[in-house]
Design a protein around this motif. Structure first.
Motif, PDB file in Angstrom:
ATOM      1  N   ASP A  54      75.141  59.578  12.459  1.00 14.60           N
ATOM      2  CA  ASP A  54      73.862  59.026  12.933  1.00 14.60           C
ATOM      3  C   ASP A  54      73.105  60.080  13.743  1.00 14.60           C
ATOM      4  O   ASP A  54      72.885  59.901  14.944  1.00 14.60           O
ATOM      5  CB  ASP A  54      74.129  57.810  13.825  1.00 14.60           C
ATOM      6  CG  ASP A  54      74.424  56.563  13.019  1.00 14.60           C
ATOM      7  OD1 ASP A  54      74.097  56.558  11.825  1.00 14.60           O
ATOM      8  OD2 ASP A  54      74.997  55.619  13.597  1.00 14.60           O
ATOM      9  N   THR A  57      69.925  58.701  15.437  1.00  6.65           N
ATOM     10  CA  THR A  57      69.976  57.441  16.159  1.00  6.65           C
ATOM     11  C   THR A  57      71.018  57.533  17.282  1.00  6.65           C
ATOM     12  O   THR A  57      72.217  57.429  17.017  1.00  6.65           O
ATOM     13  CB  THR A  57      70.387  56.277  15.204  1.00  6.65           C
ATOM     14  OG1 THR A  57      69.724  56.467  13.977  1.00  6.65           O
ATOM     15  CG2 THR A  57      70.104  54.924  15.790  1.00  6.65           C
ATOM     16  N   THR A  59      73.413  56.471  20.278  1.00  2.00           N
ATOM     17  CA  THR A  59      74.100  55.216  20.603  1.00  2.00           C
ATOM     18  C   THR A  59      74.783  55.399  21.962  1.00  2.00           C
ATOM     19  O   THR A  59      75.338  56.463  22.238  1.00  2.00           O
ATOM     20  CB  THR A  59      75.173  54.906  19.546  1.00  2.00           C
ATOM     21  OG1 THR A  59      74.548  54.890  18.269  1.00  2.00           O
ATOM     22  CG2 THR A  59      75.866  53.576  19.794  1.00  2.00           C
ATOM     23  N   LYS A  60      74.735  54.348  22.784  1.00  2.00           N
ATOM     24  CA  LYS A  60      75.420  54.401  24.083  1.00  2.00           C
ATOM     25  C   LYS A  60      76.725  53.651  23.965  1.00  2.00           C
ATOM     26  O   LYS A  60      76.739  52.497  23.509  1.00  2.00           O
ATOM     27  CB  LYS A  60      74.546  53.703  25.135  1.00  2.00           C
ATOM     28  CG  LYS A  60      73.853  54.659  26.054  1.00  2.00           C
ATOM     29  CD  LYS A  60      73.146  53.906  27.161  1.00  2.00           C
ATOM     30  CE  LYS A  60      72.185  54.874  27.839  1.00  2.00           C
ATOM     31  NZ  LYS A  60      71.322  54.236  28.771  1.00  2.00           N
ATOM     32  N   ILE A  61      77.817  54.305  24.336  1.00  2.00           N
ATOM     33  CA  ILE A  61      79.092  53.576  24.332  1.00  2.00           C
ATOM     34  C   ILE A  61      79.763  53.753  25.690  1.00  2.00           C
ATOM     35  O   ILE A  61      79.586  54.766  26.365  1.00  2.00           O
ATOM     36  CB  ILE A  61      80.034  54.018  23.193  1.00  2.00           C
ATOM     37  CG1 ILE A  61      80.365  55.511  23.280  1.00  2.00           C
ATOM     38  CG2 ILE A  61      79.476  53.690  21.822  1.00  2.00           C
ATOM     39  CD1 ILE A  61      81.529  55.906  22.385  1.00  2.00           C
ATOM     40  N   GLU A 117      75.877  58.596  25.973  1.00  2.23           N
ATOM     41  CA  GLU A 117      74.919  58.425  24.874  1.00  2.23           C
ATOM     42  C   GLU A 117      75.065  59.612  23.927  1.00  2.23           C
ATOM     43  O   GLU A 117      75.018  60.768  24.356  1.00  2.23           O
ATOM     44  CB  GLU A 117      73.486  58.380  25.416  1.00  2.23           C
ATOM     45  CG  GLU A 117      72.485  58.051  24.333  1.00  2.23           C
ATOM     46  CD  GLU A 117      71.049  58.000  24.861  1.00  2.23           C
ATOM     47  OE1 GLU A 117      70.808  57.355  25.885  1.00  2.23           O
ATOM     48  OE2 GLU A 117      70.199  58.638  24.235  1.00  2.23           O
ATOM     49  N   ASN A 119      75.632  60.696  19.339  1.00  4.17           N
ATOM     50  CA  ASN A 119      75.446  60.333  17.926  1.00  4.17           C
ATOM     51  C   ASN A 119      76.794  59.996  17.316  1.00  4.17           C
ATOM     52  O   ASN A 119      77.720  60.799  17.349  1.00  4.17           O
ATOM     53  CB  ASN A 119      74.814  61.498  17.155  1.00  4.17           C
ATOM     54  CG  ASN A 119      73.539  61.968  17.815  1.00  4.17           C
ATOM     55  OD1 ASN A 119      73.540  62.952  18.538  1.00  4.17           O
ATOM     56  ND2 ASN A 119      72.460  61.251  17.588  1.00  4.17           N
ATOM     57  N   LEU A 120      76.857  58.810  16.749  1.00 11.08           N
ATOM     58  CA  LEU A 120      78.133  58.355  16.171  1.00 11.08           C
ATOM     59  C   LEU A 120      78.407  59.026  14.827  1.00 11.08           C
ATOM     60  O   LEU A 120      77.494  59.293  14.041  1.00 11.08           O
ATOM     61  CB  LEU A 120      78.109  56.839  15.964  1.00 11.08           C
ATOM     62  CG  LEU A 120      78.239  55.966  17.215  1.00 11.08           C
ATOM     63  CD1 LEU A 120      78.045  54.508  16.858  1.00 11.08           C
ATOM     64  CD2 LEU A 120      79.583  56.188  17.910  1.00 11.08           C
TER      65      LEU A 120
END
Lengths: 262, 343
Positions: A54, A57, A59-61, A117, A119-120
């Motif tokens: 991604d 996009t 992503t927060k994990i 935060e 990118n996965l």
């Protein structure tokens, strides 16, 4: 009737009939060759897998940070169901540079809860996260958790290919094999953990994060064995959803065969 | 022919030639991308670009390499040779896109310089199957770069035709490197018999055409005429030479073209000063020997290009005895006037 002695001059517009017909034949042959070549090279490619990166996009994990053997975030997906997300850096680098930055300010973060935060990258049940900025890592206010000891799975001998997980699990297609070997060597020598990808006859794959015999990270020493079918022996341990394998790099056996993961 | 240097001396044929090159390249890329998206939808754009342009360049190189021998075997293919350099430069651009994308994709954003990484990230130089194939592609691209960047008459003139020709003959080294690059790289992993087969077939066709063309040439070099008492070489009957055309003979270590035109015979050195084209395969046009490759012209009686052009080739003395042509094997200075013999 005497045959006309045709002679082509590039800067003269007129072209003889027979010369014209020969040019047409050649052009058709060349276009035909391009068409056939395009069909053959376009159609007969090994199908790429459905891995995902991604890159556009973020992503927060959030999860518990574990440093050894390689930086990971243990994320709680549901009550008592966890996933270990392997942390990676930008480009062909590991995540350490970004994590060291926060360690400098906050001290030891091992076992602490972080929100990152990035990118996965995901494929075949494994998830990784690319971090491209230390500012995107924040330390959450929570108690430090104790490290859960990995489960010992005994000694095993497995055949597979050492890959860099960043490319293999999504950034590049293909992210393995001869074509990708140089890139994998750069990634692993840049701090990305080496992973042994193993696939059996039923295409069921397993992945082992490789460490030295003491469980420490290995990078440059393993470079000569990357991207080649190899046999590895070592003590296997199970983390949440990754295996680790402690190996003696000098005992890796290069195999003269096609890789089973192609 | 031109007196000053322009980027491209456009004419009708060159424009058509380039349109066909562009059409072929676009056709290839569109079809390749369409097929990839249809049958390999999970692929990524970078891989698709690297593969599309790499395979396009390889096929274009095959087309380029058949043009030379084909036009030696059949002069009707000479128009394809006329603008071959545009095809060469287009092929280089395709190879460059392949190479640059591959270097960016596989070798940048690491802990060493990306060009250094091409040479050092796989050090299995002693192994055939594990050989760092990228190095071979890089060296081929370097050769193609030197060829493409000197594909202009300015460099031809300033490097001298011999040096220029030598540099451009490196295309065969580039071809060998590219084949090894593909066979030790992509074909180690992408093992379709069809793609491997097309390149094997291509190699067979290119080698065979070159061998047949070389065999044809060797007939000229194998000519051993009788010498008369004065040391003049007996070459052929005057009727063996068609009007406004020539026959080529090997005289000493040089090739000489004997032209018949307007009831006269003249002999000049066979090698064009422009790119080494075979003048003896040319024709007398407007009273001038016209090179079949790019139309450079020389006056048959003195080997000089008509003014204002300045190219000159060596001339030879001829003699006619009972319709038999004799040539003095000692050539004269380039541009020396020799009275044509009447026939």
């Amino acid at each position: 009737m005497e045959k006309k002695d045709e002679f082509y001059i590039g800067y003269v517009d007129a072209v003889g009939k027979e010369t014209k017909s020969s040019i047409k034949r050649f052009v058709l042959f060349a276009l035909g060759l391009l068409l056939i070549g395009s069909i053959l090279f376009g159609f007969f490619q090994k199908e790429a897998n459905n891995s995902v990166f991604d890159f556009d996009t973020p992503t927060k994990i959030s999860g518990t940070y574990y440093e050894a053997p390689y930086p990971m975030l243990r994320v709680e997906l549901a009550k008592n169901t966890f996933k270990d997300v392997l942390l990676l850096g930008f480009g062909k680098f590991g995540a350490n540079a970004y994590l060291d930055e926060i360690k400098r300010h906050k001290g030891n973060i091992n076992g602490k809860h972080l929100t990152i935060e990035g990118n996965l990258i995901y494929y075949n049940g494994k998830t990784l996260l690319q971090i491209d900025d230390s500012q995107k890592i924040s330390l959450d206010k929570s108690k430090k958790k104790n490290f859960v000891l990995p489960e010992s799975m005994g000694n095993h001998e497995v055949v597979g290919e050492i890959v860099d997980p960043k490319c293999y699990f999504g950034v590049m297609k293909p992210g393995y094999g001869k074509i990708h070997r140089s890139c994998a060597a750069l990634c692993i020598s840049g701090g990305i953990p080496p992973v042994l990808a193993v696939s059996d006859n039923n295409s069921i794959s397993e992945y082992f994060l490789l460490t030295d015999l003491k469980g420490n990270p290995i990078h440059k020493d393993i470079v000569p064995y990357i991207g080649l079918p190899s046999k590895l022996k070592g003590k296997v341990e199970k983390l949440e959803d990754w295996y680790t394998m402690r190996i003696d790099v000098s005992k890796i056996e290069k195999l003269d065969k096609e890789s089973s993961i192609y | 022919m031109g007196l000053d240097y322009k980027l491209v001396l456009w004419n009708k044929h060159k424009k058509t030639y380039d349109k066909i090159i562009a059409l072929g390249m676009v056709l290839y890329l569109v079809l390749f991308i369409a097929l990839t998206l249809a049958f390999n939808p999970e692929t990524i754009a970078e891989t698709m670009i690297i593969r599309a342009f790499g395979s396009l360049a390889v096929i274009m190189l095959h087309i380029i390499l058949v043009i030379g021998p084909l036009s030696r075997l059949n002069p009707q293919f000479l128009p394809i040779l006329y603008n071959r350099r545009h095809l060469g430069v287009s092929m280089f651009l395709a190879a460059l896109i392949h190479g640059v994308f591959a270097i960016i994709h596989f070798h940048t954003l690491g802990n060493v310089n990306s060009i250094y990484a091409v040479f050092t990230s796989n050090m299995d130089y002693g192994s055939l199957t594990n050989f760092p194939f990228q190095v071979l592609g890089f060296l081929a691209l370097l050769i193609l770069f030197f060829m493409a960047s000197t594909s202009h008459d300015f460099f031809l003139k300033n490097l001298s035709p011999n040096v220029w020709k030598g540099l451009h003959m490196l295309v065969y080294v580039a071809y060998a490197l590219i084949l090894l690059h593909v066979f030790l790289g992509a074909f180690q992993q992408e093992t379709s018999v069809f793609t491997i087969g097309i390149l094997v077939l291509g190699f067979i066709v290119i080698s065979s055409l070159h061998l047949v063309a070389a065999f044809k040439e060797s007939k000229v070099d194998g000519f051993k005429g009788e010498k008369d008492t004065g040391g003049w070489l007996k070459v052929c009957d005057v009727h063996e030479i068609p009007e406004d055309r020539a026959k080529i003979f090997s005289v000493g270590k040089k090739r000489v073209a004997i032209f018949k035109y307007d009831g006269k015979l003249s002999a000049i050195h066979n090698v064009c000063k422009h790119q080494g084209g075979p003048l003896g395969e040319g024709k007398i046009v407007d009273g001038c020997v016209t090179c079949p490759w790019h139309g450079y012209q020389y006056l048959p009686h003195n080997g000089q290009s008509p003014p204002p052009f300045t190219e000159k080739v060596a001339t030879y003395e001829l003699r006619l005895d009972n319709d038999m042509i004799y040539i003095n094997p000692i050539g004269l200075e380039e541009g020396t006037e020799v009275e044509p013999i009447l026939c």
